[in-house]
Design a protein around this motif. Sequence first.
Motif, PDB file in Angstrom:
ATOM      1  N   GLU A   2       8.880  28.858  41.439  1.00 31.51           N
ATOM      2  CA  GLU A   2       9.307  28.152  40.197  1.00 31.51           C
ATOM      3  C   GLU A   2      10.325  27.268  40.283  1.00 31.51           C
ATOM      4  OE1 GLU A   2      11.601  30.608  36.440  1.00 31.51           O
ATOM      5  OE2 GLU A   2      11.206  31.736  38.374  1.00 31.51           O
ATOM      6  N   LYS A   3      10.121  26.277  39.389  1.00 34.59           N
ATOM      7  CA  LYS A   3      10.965  25.233  39.747  1.00 34.59           C
ATOM      8  C   LYS A   3      12.526  25.474  39.011  1.00 34.59           C
ATOM      9  CE  LYS A   3       7.391  21.838  38.662  1.00 34.59           C
ATOM     10  NZ  LYS A   3       6.735  20.762  37.739  1.00 34.59           N
ATOM     11  N   GLN A   4      13.495  24.702  39.280  1.00 32.54           N
ATOM     12  CA  GLN A   4      14.651  24.970  38.882  1.00 32.54           C
ATOM     13  C   GLN A   4      14.527  24.325  37.304  1.00 32.54           C
ATOM     14  OE1 GLN A   4      16.598  23.205  42.568  1.00 32.54           O
ATOM     15  NE2 GLN A   4      18.298  24.914  41.957  1.00 32.54           N
ATOM     16  N   LYS A   5      15.631  24.751  36.363  1.00 30.70           N
ATOM     17  CA  LYS A   5      15.587  24.560  34.983  1.00 30.70           C
ATOM     18  C   LYS A   5      16.853  23.552  34.793  1.00 30.70           C
ATOM     19  CE  LYS A   5      13.361  28.477  32.925  1.00 30.70           C
ATOM     20  NZ  LYS A   5      12.952  29.167  34.237  1.00 30.70           N
ATOM     21  N   ILE A   6      16.441  22.359  34.205  1.00 29.45           N
ATOM     22  CA  ILE A   6      17.511  21.282  33.644  1.00 29.45           C
ATOM     23  C   ILE A   6      17.621  21.254  32.458  1.00 29.45           C
ATOM     24  CG2 ILE A   6      18.205  18.996  33.877  1.00 29.45           C
ATOM     25  CD1 ILE A   6      17.225  18.605  36.647  1.00 29.45           C
ATOM     26  N   LEU A   7      18.685  21.269  31.585  1.00 31.25           N
ATOM     27  CA  LEU A   7      18.750  21.423  30.222  1.00 31.25           C
ATOM     28  C   LEU A   7      19.496  19.734  29.995  1.00 31.25           C
ATOM     29  CD1 LEU A   7      19.027  22.422  27.152  1.00 31.25           C
ATOM     30  CD2 LEU A   7      21.150  23.334  27.769  1.00 31.25           C
ATOM     31  N   ILE A   8      18.657  18.972  29.224  1.00 28.06           N
ATOM     32  CA  ILE A   8      18.985  17.764  28.887  1.00 28.06           C
ATOM     33  C   ILE A   8      19.422  17.724  27.358  1.00 28.06           C
ATOM     34  CG2 ILE A   8      18.118  15.387  28.443  1.00 28.06           C
ATOM     35  CD1 ILE A   8      15.961  15.855  30.637  1.00 28.06           C
ATOM     36  N   VAL A   9      20.554  17.094  27.285  1.00 29.79           N
ATOM     37  CA  VAL A   9      21.320  17.208  25.892  1.00 29.79           C
ATOM     38  C   VAL A   9      21.636  15.803  25.396  1.00 29.79           C
ATOM     39  CG1 VAL A   9      22.912  18.223  24.501  1.00 29.79           C
ATOM     40  CG2 VAL A   9      22.106  19.439  26.434  1.00 29.79           C
ATOM     41  N   MET A  14      14.315   8.737  23.027  1.00 26.99           N
ATOM     42  CA  MET A  14      14.059   7.864  23.893  1.00 26.99           C
ATOM     43  C   MET A  14      14.510   8.305  25.089  1.00 26.99           C
ATOM     44  SD  MET A  14      14.065   3.683  24.060  1.00 26.99           S
ATOM     45  CE  MET A  14      13.346   3.753  22.503  1.00 26.99           C
ATOM     46  N   ASN A  15      15.785   8.372  25.128  1.00 23.71           N
ATOM     47  CA  ASN A  15      16.944   8.710  26.515  1.00 23.71           C
ATOM     48  C   ASN A  15      16.094  10.125  26.842  1.00 23.71           C
ATOM     49  OD1 ASN A  15      18.275   6.529  26.096  1.00 23.71           O
ATOM     50  ND2 ASN A  15      19.974   7.508  24.929  1.00 23.71           N
ATOM     51  N   ARG A  16      15.860  11.286  26.144  1.00 22.55           N
ATOM     52  CA  ARG A  16      15.379  12.472  26.853  1.00 22.55           C
ATOM     53  C   ARG A  16      14.064  12.120  27.358  1.00 22.55           C
ATOM     54  NH1 ARG A  16      16.615  14.403  21.588  1.00 22.55           N
ATOM     55  NH2 ARG A  16      14.548  15.037  21.314  1.00 22.55           N
ATOM     56  N   ALA A  32      17.852  19.859  24.139  1.00 23.86           N
ATOM     57  CA  ALA A  32      18.223  19.779  22.935  1.00 23.86           C
ATOM     58  C   ALA A  32      19.045  18.414  22.357  1.00 23.86           C
ATOM     59  CB  ALA A  32      19.483  20.718  23.294  1.00 23.86           C
ATOM     60  N   ASP A  33      19.043  18.308  21.093  1.00 19.82           N
ATOM     61  CA  ASP A  33      19.187  16.986  20.466  1.00 19.82           C
ATOM     62  C   ASP A  33      20.680  16.973  19.910  1.00 19.82           C
ATOM     63  OD1 ASP A  33      19.078  18.574  18.144  1.00 19.82           O
ATOM     64  OD2 ASP A  33      17.119  17.572  17.120  1.00 19.82           O
ATOM     65  N   ASN A  34      21.383  18.094  20.189  1.00 21.39           N
ATOM     66  CA  ASN A  34      22.861  17.843  19.769  1.00 21.39           C
ATOM     67  C   ASN A  34      23.815  18.850  20.780  1.00 21.39           C
ATOM     68  OD1 ASN A  34      23.512  20.349  18.083  1.00 21.39           O
ATOM     69  ND2 ASN A  34      21.489  19.294  16.926  1.00 21.39           N
ATOM     70  N   GLY A  35      24.967  18.695  20.553  1.00 21.97           N
ATOM     71  CA  GLY A  35      25.756  19.835  21.402  1.00 21.97           C
ATOM     72  C   GLY A  35      25.923  21.176  20.942  1.00 21.97           C
ATOM     73  N   SER A  47      21.976  31.494  32.495  1.00 22.07           N
ATOM     74  CA  SER A  47      21.771  31.753  33.795  1.00 22.07           C
ATOM     75  C   SER A  47      20.523  31.428  34.376  1.00 22.07           C
ATOM     76  CB  SER A  47      21.769  33.438  34.073  1.00 22.07           C
ATOM     77  OG  SER A  47      20.737  33.868  33.310  1.00 22.07           O
ATOM     78  N   ASP A  48      19.584  30.823  33.428  1.00 26.27           N
ATOM     79  CA  ASP A  48      18.305  29.989  33.660  1.00 26.27           C
ATOM     80  C   ASP A  48      18.594  28.563  34.357  1.00 26.27           C
ATOM     81  OD1 ASP A  48      17.121  32.594  32.660  1.00 26.27           O
ATOM     82  OD2 ASP A  48      16.542  31.380  30.814  1.00 26.27           O
ATOM     83  N   PHE A  49      19.672  28.049  34.112  1.00 30.59           N
ATOM     84  CA  PHE A  49      19.695  26.824  34.317  1.00 30.59           C
ATOM     85  C   PHE A  49      20.591  26.361  35.649  1.00 30.59           C
ATOM     86  CE2 PHE A  49      19.027  27.070  29.604  1.00 30.59           C
ATOM     87  CZ  PHE A  49      18.035  26.241  29.603  1.00 30.59           C
ATOM     88  N   SER A  50      20.135  25.307  36.111  1.00 33.47           N
ATOM     89  CA  SER A  50      20.915  24.901  37.529  1.00 33.47           C
ATOM     90  C   SER A  50      21.641  24.026  37.062  1.00 33.47           C
ATOM     91  CB  SER A  50      20.150  24.612  38.527  1.00 33.47           C
ATOM     92  OG  SER A  50      19.042  25.705  38.962  1.00 33.47           O
ATOM     93  N   LEU A  51      21.450  23.044  35.991  1.00 32.26           N
ATOM     94  CA  LEU A  51      22.142  21.772  35.736  1.00 32.26           C
ATOM     95  C   LEU A  51      21.869  21.466  34.284  1.00 32.26           C
ATOM     96  CD1 LEU A  51      23.514  19.253  37.279  1.00 32.26           C
ATOM     97  CD2 LEU A  51      21.007  18.202  37.329  1.00 32.26           C
ATOM     98  N   LEU A  52      22.894  20.803  33.752  1.00 30.55           N
ATOM     99  CA  LEU A  52      23.090  20.234  32.476  1.00 30.55           C
ATOM    100  C   LEU A  52      23.589  18.712  32.268  1.00 30.55           C
ATOM    101  CD1 LEU A  52      23.231  20.606  29.205  1.00 30.55           C
ATOM    102  CD2 LEU A  52      25.904  21.207  29.815  1.00 30.55           C
ATOM    103  N   LEU A  53      22.650  17.959  31.757  1.00 34.58           N
ATOM    104  CA  LEU A  53      22.681  16.494  31.775  1.00 34.58           C
ATOM    105  C   LEU A  53      23.091  16.337  30.306  1.00 34.58           C
ATOM    106  CD1 LEU A  53      19.587  15.170  33.527  1.00 34.58           C
ATOM    107  CD2 LEU A  53      21.841  15.372  34.315  1.00 34.58           C
ATOM    108  N   LEU A  54      24.560  15.814  30.065  1.00 38.14           N
ATOM    109  CA  LEU A  54      25.022  15.970  28.876  1.00 38.14           C
ATOM    110  C   LEU A  54      25.406  14.360  28.498  1.00 38.14           C
ATOM    111  CD1 LEU A  54      26.253  17.657  26.496  1.00 38.14           C
ATOM    112  CD2 LEU A  54      28.324  17.830  28.037  1.00 38.14           C
TER     113      LEU A  54
END
Length: 560
Positions: A2-9, A14-16, A32-35, A47-54
């Motif tokens: 299973e791949k690690q999950k990253i949340l891109i905010v 275009m950036n996402r 996610a498109d806003n904070g 707990s699903d996510f290993s990283l948050l790009l914010l």
Amino acid sequence: MEKQKILIVDDSEMNRALLRDILKDQYEIIEADNGLAAVKILSRRRSDFSLLLLDIMMPKMNGFEVLSFINKQQWNETLAVIMISADNSPENIKHAYNLGAFDYISRPFDSTIIRRRISNTMILYARQRRLETIIAEQFYEQERHNKLMISILSHIVEFRNGESGLHVLHVNTITELLLRHLIQLTDRYPLSESDITLISTASSLHDIGKISIPDAILNKPGRLTGEEFKIIKTHSAVGAEILSELPAEQQELPFIKISSQICRWHHERYDGSGYPDGLKKDQIPIAAQVVGLADVYDALTSERCYKKAYSHKKALKMILSEECGRFNPVLLQCLIEISDKIELRLKDSSFDHKAENIQEINNITDFYKLFARKKYISIYEEQRQLQLLYIDSLTGVCNRRYYDEHFEDSDDAEAVVVIDVDNFKYVNDQYGHYVGDSVLQNVAETISSGVRKTDTVIRYGGDEFIIIFYRIPADVFKKKLEDIRHAVDMLVIDEYPEIHLTVSIGGVYGTGRTKELFKTADSLMYQAKTTKNQVKTRFLGFETEDNKKENGIAREEQHQ
């Protein structure tokens, strides 16, 4: 796998999309498109996510607000946050790091750099979690053994005192319930979850001093004489004295400090009418106040050799009418508001703890006789059965073994710092090793409070410490070292205010093999130590003023 999950905010599609294309082969991407949307996602499944790009600039809730919320909720203990922004101003970068960001990536993106820095972040957090898992497993095993020993000792006292065996369990339960309600009711006593666990566990030893009271007095069915009551009252001071005779390093443990407070002062009263010291109000530690109230409630509602059990309602009435002394009004409010919960919990726990056969009684009696030969009871065995594998027992930071096994041959450190306590030998010689240990503990705590969770503080040996930094800007690195130096310079040892502590610090900034960076930092530390209370730094691969001075144009920068 299973791949690690990253949340891109990011509010920019275009950036996402750019980040998604760079990372999708290696990681599972959620967007996610806003904070505010990001916080909602994390609230349900962080707990699903290993990283948050914010991103920083977003509607509804900007990146800094999200980062502040994550920090406040302590979600960053298991979730790495990397800020992404086109604004790479020093103010923004510093603000992000101060709020707990692990890294800061500026747009436009370079796909190779993005992959590498995210991969490094994942590795570092995985290493941190592995260490925490090892420590947690050993901690819980040690806690299990400690609680077993505490249970045995407290049951010895109950057995001698002719009690049912439930008193310690009841006091534990009531103490925990009161503490949890107390922190909801007021912020006057800022107690953490670990504080509540510590106090509740330590309450088991509140009457350990009764081991010194003669059986004839302890189990007398009738009213005590004035002289007998004086003897009974000595148990609180004796309990604290038992703990005071433990080895010095054990006396500094939070559990022993709290237990000692509870033993000595759980019979003090809010108006100063208690014993042994006649303390008033918040002169009495909150741990002792809570355990004192829990002890009185259970004593009233339990049968004793000299009395029948009072009802729950009658016990509350007696406590509120001050028949058992005056208690903290805030604690009385807690007692009133959770009285039904206390009654229910105690009924649930009141199964028969009495020995079911004569052999169990004999075992307890034999164990008591073994300890009764000694003047005092030792809470721990001569050597603690389990030691934390990578934690220095004196200071609580990582130890030399952790450095040797995890860092010495690594090549991903970004900065290494060596810190030495100035004049430590003088303190040891003049005041003794007990004070020297206190100095090391205070310095370690000060250093640890000045770094991030993802940085590593190590006691390398004696009075020498190491810090391993990752993903830290050069100007932030210099400022942190100066902040640490200043914080130590301002330290005051409570019992020895005349002792002035300083440290000499050597720091090298630049990616490389840790072993080599350490040698450079160690050399810089010894240069700083020639005049003491200084920070010396070197920046590898950077054309800085420090490096120019190092190359002979001028003397290397010194911070005083």
